[in-house]
Design an enzyme around this catalytic site. Structure first.
Site, PDB file in Angstrom:
ATOM      1  N   HIS A  74      -0.698  20.903  -1.510  1.00  0.00           N
ATOM      2  CA  HIS A  74      -1.417  21.130  -0.257  1.00  0.00           C
ATOM      3  C   HIS A  74      -0.470  21.714   0.775  1.00  0.00           C
ATOM      4  CE1 HIS A  74      -5.171  18.441  -0.834  1.00  0.00           C
ATOM      5  NE2 HIS A  74      -4.777  18.959  -1.968  1.00  0.00           N
ATOM      6  N   TYR A 204      -7.992  14.604   8.611  1.00  0.00           N
ATOM      7  CA  TYR A 204      -7.797  13.390   9.409  1.00  0.00           C
ATOM      8  C   TYR A 204      -8.669  13.535  10.649  1.00  0.00           C
ATOM      9  CZ  TYR A 204      -3.546  12.135   6.748  1.00  0.00           C
ATOM     10  OH  TYR A 204      -2.665  11.783   5.764  1.00  0.00           O
ATOM     11  N   PRO A 296      -0.930   3.161   6.669  1.00  0.00           N
ATOM     12  CA  PRO A 296      -1.032   4.294   5.744  1.00  0.00           C
ATOM     13  C   PRO A 296      -1.280   5.667   6.370  1.00  0.00           C
ATOM     14  CG  PRO A 296      -2.995   2.934   5.645  1.00  0.00           C
ATOM     15  CD  PRO A 296      -2.043   2.220   6.531  1.00  0.00           C
ATOM     16  N   LYS A 300       3.257   7.441   4.094  1.00  0.00           N
ATOM     17  CA  LYS A 300       4.710   7.324   3.917  1.00  0.00           C
ATOM     18  C   LYS A 300       5.167   6.207   2.983  1.00  0.00           C
ATOM     19  CE  LYS A 300       5.997  10.665   6.405  1.00  0.00           C
ATOM     20  NZ  LYS A 300       5.737  11.712   5.442  1.00  0.00           N
ATOM     21  N   TYR A 388       5.448  14.982   8.282  1.00  0.00           N
ATOM     22  CA  TYR A 388       4.451  14.770   7.228  1.00  0.00           C
ATOM     23  C   TYR A 388       4.981  15.217   5.865  1.00  0.00           C
ATOM     24  CZ  TYR A 388      -0.154  14.083   5.206  1.00  0.00           C
ATOM     25  OH  TYR A 388      -1.200  13.616   4.447  1.00  0.00           O
TER      26      TYR A 388
HETATM   27  P1  FAD Z   1       4.997  -2.082  -4.970  1.00  0.00           P
HETATM   28  O1  FAD Z   1       4.335  -0.850  -5.417  1.00  0.00           O
HETATM   29  O2  FAD Z   1       4.190  -3.114  -4.283  1.00  0.00           O
HETATM   30  O3  FAD Z   1       5.688  -2.725  -6.267  1.00  0.00           O
HETATM   31  C1  FAD Z   1       6.182  -4.029  -6.292  1.00  0.00           C
HETATM   32  C2  FAD Z   1       6.003  -4.593  -7.690  1.00  0.00           C
HETATM   33  O4  FAD Z   1       6.634  -5.879  -7.732  1.00  0.00           O
HETATM   34  C3  FAD Z   1       4.541  -4.826  -8.034  1.00  0.00           C
HETATM   35  O5  FAD Z   1       4.245  -4.192  -9.261  1.00  0.00           O
HETATM   36  C4  FAD Z   1       4.408  -6.333  -8.101  1.00  0.00           C
HETATM   37  O6  FAD Z   1       3.481  -6.764  -9.072  1.00  0.00           O
HETATM   38  C5  FAD Z   1       5.822  -6.758  -8.449  1.00  0.00           C
HETATM   39  N1  FAD Z   1       6.132  -8.121  -8.029  1.00  0.00           N
HETATM   40  C6  FAD Z   1       5.788  -8.739  -6.860  1.00  0.00           C
HETATM   41  N2  FAD Z   1       6.257  -9.994  -6.842  1.00  0.00           N
HETATM   42  C7  FAD Z   1       6.904 -10.190  -8.013  1.00  0.00           C
HETATM   43  C8  FAD Z   1       7.584 -11.287  -8.563  1.00  0.00           C
HETATM   44  N3  FAD Z   1       7.661 -12.448  -7.910  1.00  0.00           N
HETATM   45  N4  FAD Z   1       8.142 -11.155  -9.774  1.00  0.00           N
HETATM   46  C9  FAD Z   1       8.054  -9.981 -10.443  1.00  0.00           C
HETATM   47  N5  FAD Z   1       7.409  -8.897  -9.969  1.00  0.00           N
HETATM   48  C10 FAD Z   1       6.843  -8.996  -8.769  1.00  0.00           C
HETATM   49  N6  FAD Z   1       0.686   3.923   0.937  1.00  0.00           N
HETATM   50  C11 FAD Z   1       0.351   5.135   1.315  1.00  0.00           C
HETATM   51  O7  FAD Z   1       1.236   5.900   1.686  1.00  0.00           O
HETATM   52  N7  FAD Z   1      -0.974   5.540   1.274  1.00  0.00           N
HETATM   53  C12 FAD Z   1      -1.970   4.697   0.829  1.00  0.00           C
HETATM   54  O8  FAD Z   1      -3.124   5.068   0.777  1.00  0.00           O
HETATM   55  C13 FAD Z   1      -1.633   3.409   0.431  1.00  0.00           C
HETATM   56  N8  FAD Z   1      -2.591   2.557  -0.019  1.00  0.00           N
HETATM   57  C14 FAD Z   1      -2.215   1.289  -0.363  1.00  0.00           C
HETATM   58  C15 FAD Z   1      -3.195   0.386  -0.814  1.00  0.00           C
HETATM   59  C16 FAD Z   1      -2.838  -0.924  -1.154  1.00  0.00           C
HETATM   60  C17 FAD Z   1      -3.908  -1.896  -1.627  1.00  0.00           C
HETATM   61  C18 FAD Z   1      -1.484  -1.334  -1.045  1.00  0.00           C
HETATM   62  C19 FAD Z   1      -1.083  -2.745  -1.401  1.00  0.00           C
HETATM   63  C20 FAD Z   1      -0.518  -0.401  -0.640  1.00  0.00           C
HETATM   64  C21 FAD Z   1      -0.866   0.900  -0.288  1.00  0.00           C
HETATM   65  N9  FAD Z   1       0.087   1.838   0.126  1.00  0.00           N
HETATM   66  C22 FAD Z   1      -0.258   3.059   0.497  1.00  0.00           C
HETATM   67  C23 FAD Z   1       1.498   1.562   0.157  1.00  0.00           C
HETATM   68  C24 FAD Z   1       2.206   2.057  -1.101  1.00  0.00           C
HETATM   69  O9  FAD Z   1       1.372   1.888  -2.198  1.00  0.00           O
HETATM   70  C25 FAD Z   1       3.485   1.259  -1.175  1.00  0.00           C
HETATM   71  O10 FAD Z   1       4.282   1.617  -0.056  1.00  0.00           O
HETATM   72  C26 FAD Z   1       4.282   1.461  -2.467  1.00  0.00           C
HETATM   73  O11 FAD Z   1       3.580   0.900  -3.552  1.00  0.00           O
HETATM   74  C27 FAD Z   1       5.670   0.792  -2.348  1.00  0.00           C
HETATM   75  O12 FAD Z   1       6.299   0.729  -3.579  1.00  0.00           O
HETATM   76  P2  FAD Z   1       7.200  -0.504  -3.979  1.00  0.00           P
HETATM   77  O13 FAD Z   1       7.734  -0.183  -5.324  1.00  0.00           O
HETATM   78  O14 FAD Z   1       8.141  -0.799  -2.880  1.00  0.00           O
HETATM   79  O15 FAD Z   1       6.228  -1.767  -4.016  1.00  0.00           O
HETATM   80  C1  DHB Z   2      -4.087   9.209   0.996  1.00  0.00           C
HETATM   81  C2  DHB Z   2      -3.574   8.067   1.552  1.00  0.00           C
HETATM   82  C3  DHB Z   2      -3.038   8.105   2.810  1.00  0.00           C
HETATM   83  O1  DHB Z   2      -2.516   6.996   3.357  1.00  0.00           O
HETATM   84  C4  DHB Z   2      -3.016   9.275   3.540  1.00  0.00           C
HETATM   85  O2  DHB Z   2      -2.501   9.272   4.790  1.00  0.00           O
HETATM   86  C5  DHB Z   2      -3.533  10.413   2.980  1.00  0.00           C
HETATM   87  C6  DHB Z   2      -4.068  10.376   1.698  1.00  0.00           C
HETATM   88  C7  DHB Z   2      -4.681   9.161  -0.362  1.00  0.00           C
HETATM   89  O3  DHB Z   2      -4.768   8.057  -0.927  1.00  0.00           O
HETATM   90  O4  DHB Z   2      -5.078  10.203  -0.903  1.00  0.00           O
END
Ligand code: FAD
Ligand code: DHB
Length: 394
Positions: A74, A204, A296, A300, A388
């Site tokens: 995009h 947006y 979100p 980021k 962005y």
């Molecule tokens: P995570 O992806 O959370 O990974 C952590 C892992 O650790 C998980 O698999 C978990 O199961 C594991 N874990 C936790 N506790 C334990 C334990 N005690 N022992 C072993 N394993 C464990 N960001 C955006 O930018 N846009 C979005 O639209 C967006 N939507 C989201 C929707 C949801 C429901 C959530 C929860 C988050 C969303 N985010 C979004 C944020 C984005 O997904 C996260 O910033 C990203 O996943 C961060 O990665 P991470 O590896 O730090 O953590």
């Molecule tokens: C999506 C999620 C976001 O948080 C955003 O700012 C834009 C797109 C997505 O899930 O596609």
């Protein structure tokens, strides 16, 4: 039975899996411990927008092949307010950069496959994870395997990549960490539906009734979001109510309407900003959501997790190649500089694009004026575009 590795990693999210992969490329051994099953992590619907630097790193480290084939590139986003639409042109404003829409669970599938094909160890469905001896040269992770055996993993370092609900940071002694937090008075209702993209770029929108976002996943599947009350339950959002709100909030003067289709996934996610400082205690290094959370709106969260582990992987590489600890000592400060800039951007996008409960007409007019400014000034558009597509990884 006790095991040993160089870096013990708790959490198989983007942070943990990419850290394990980057370390492997430098000949550093790790074991990843994950509480969920492989199927579950590979199916959980989350983020979708990858910054240019995230994509470049995945491609350069050999896990970007499917992303390059199946991701959607995009070159801009649309800001919609006052029933008008304005385009922010990323390449023109950032010297050629763009973003890629490729779902987080697809990134995870690629990373899991790469680790397992390289003989890496990911232990799924472990329980009761604890970390200890963090302030010694031999920190340890204790856990229960899927088969209910108690095990101990001795490491040189531990990567706390266990997300917002993780356990690692709870083992840091009280009084060591400073917590910065802001909870927003709204949430996002996210849907996936069977319909072709309504727009070739993300939209947006700010409307008197609240925020709305049009994103995409594939030529057949759309991802859309709607600002809702944080106390709302999914039961109070039947499909017809969702579509009615989306139509209203996204309407333009020339009659634009979203393409509709059967909704097959719905979630409500709360919104907050959260940072822990420092992101390290002894030989435990926190990365990704374990250390910080962003609302979100700026897309980021996943990208910050990637930026953290790149800094951490380089610091560990220097330690193993030359026994120098300077980059490890600087890890938290280096990562936090970028984290706070992403926090600022996410807070700013969120504040500009949502209706605040109790917000008065003055506040709404100021938000519209800010959007008008951002879309009519090259300097202001450039500032949005630069953040962005992603600030430099280091
Ligand atoms: P995570 O992806 O959370 O990974 C952590 C892992 O650790 C998980 O698999 C978990 O199961 C594991 N874990 C936790 N506790 C334990 C334990 N005690 N022992 C072993 N394993 C464990 N960001 C955006 O930018 N846009 C979005 O639209 C967006 N939507 C989201 C929707 C949801 C429901 C959530 C929860 C988050 C969303 N985010 C979004 C944020 C984005 O997904 C996260 O910033 C990203 O996943 C961060 O990665 P991470 O590896 O730090 O953590
Ligand atoms: C999506 C999620 C976001 O948080 C955003 O700012 C834009 C797109 C997505 O899930 O596609």
């Amino acid at each position: 039975m006790n095991l040993r590795t160089q870096v013990g990693i708790v959490g198989a999210g983007p942070a943990g899996l990419l850290l394990a992969h980057l370390l492997h490329l430098q000949g550093i051994e790790s074991v990843v411990l994950e509480s969920r099953s492989r199927e579950e992590i590979e199916q959980t619907i989350r983020a979708g927008v990858l910054e240019q630097g995230t994509v470049d790193l995945m491609v350069a480290s050999g896990v970007g092949e499917r992303l390059r084939r199946e991701g959607f590139f995009h070159e801009g986003i649309r800001l919609r307010f006052d029933a008008r639409e304005h385009r922010i042109d990323f390449p023109a404003l950032t010297g050629g950069k763009k973003v890629t829409v490729y779902a987080q669970h697809e990134v995870l599938k690629d990373l899991v496959r790469a680790r397992l094909e390289a003989g890496g160890q990911i232990l799924f469905e472990v329980r009761d994870v604890t970390v200890y001896d963090l302030d010694t040269a031999a920190p340890k992770v204790r856990y229960r395997t899927r088969e209910d055996e108690l095990r101990e993993l001795a490491c040189d370092f531990i990567g706390g990549c266990d997300g917002t609900q993780g356990v690692c940071r709870r083992h840091i002694p009280g009084g060591t960490l400073a917590v910065f937090e802001k909870v927003y008075p709204f949430a996002w209702l996210g849907i996936l539906c069977e319909a072709p993209p309504s727009s070739d770029e993300l939209v947006y929108a700010l409307h008197e009734r609240g925020f709305a976002l049009v994103s995409t996943r594939s030529p057949e599947i759309q991802r859309l979001y709607l600002q809702v009350d944080p106390g709302d339950k999914l039961e109070s959002w039947p499909d017809e109510r969702i579509w009615a709100e989306l139509r209203e909030r996204l309407a333009t003067r020339d009659g634009w309407a979203p393409k509709e289709g059967p909704i097959f996934h719905k979630t409500i996610v709360g919104m907050r900003s959260f940072v822990l400082e420092p992101m390290q205690y002894g030989r435990l290094f926190l990365a990704g959501d374990a250390a910080h959370v962003v609302p979100p709106t700026g897309a980021k969260g996943l990208n910050l997790a990637v930026a953290d582990v790149r800094v951490l992987a380089r610091a560990l590489e220097k330690f193993y190649k030359s026994a120098k600890t300077d980059l490890l000592e600087q890890y938290s400060a280096t990562a936090l500089r970028r984290v706070w800039k992403a926090q600022r951007f996410s807070w700013w996008m969120t504040s500009m694009l949502h209706r605040f409960p109790g917000g008065d007409a003055f506040q709404y007019r100021v938000q519209l004026a800010e959007l008008d400014y951002v879309t009519s000034s090259r300097a202001a558009s450039s500032a949005l575009a630069e953040n962005y597509v992603g600030l430099p990884l280091d």
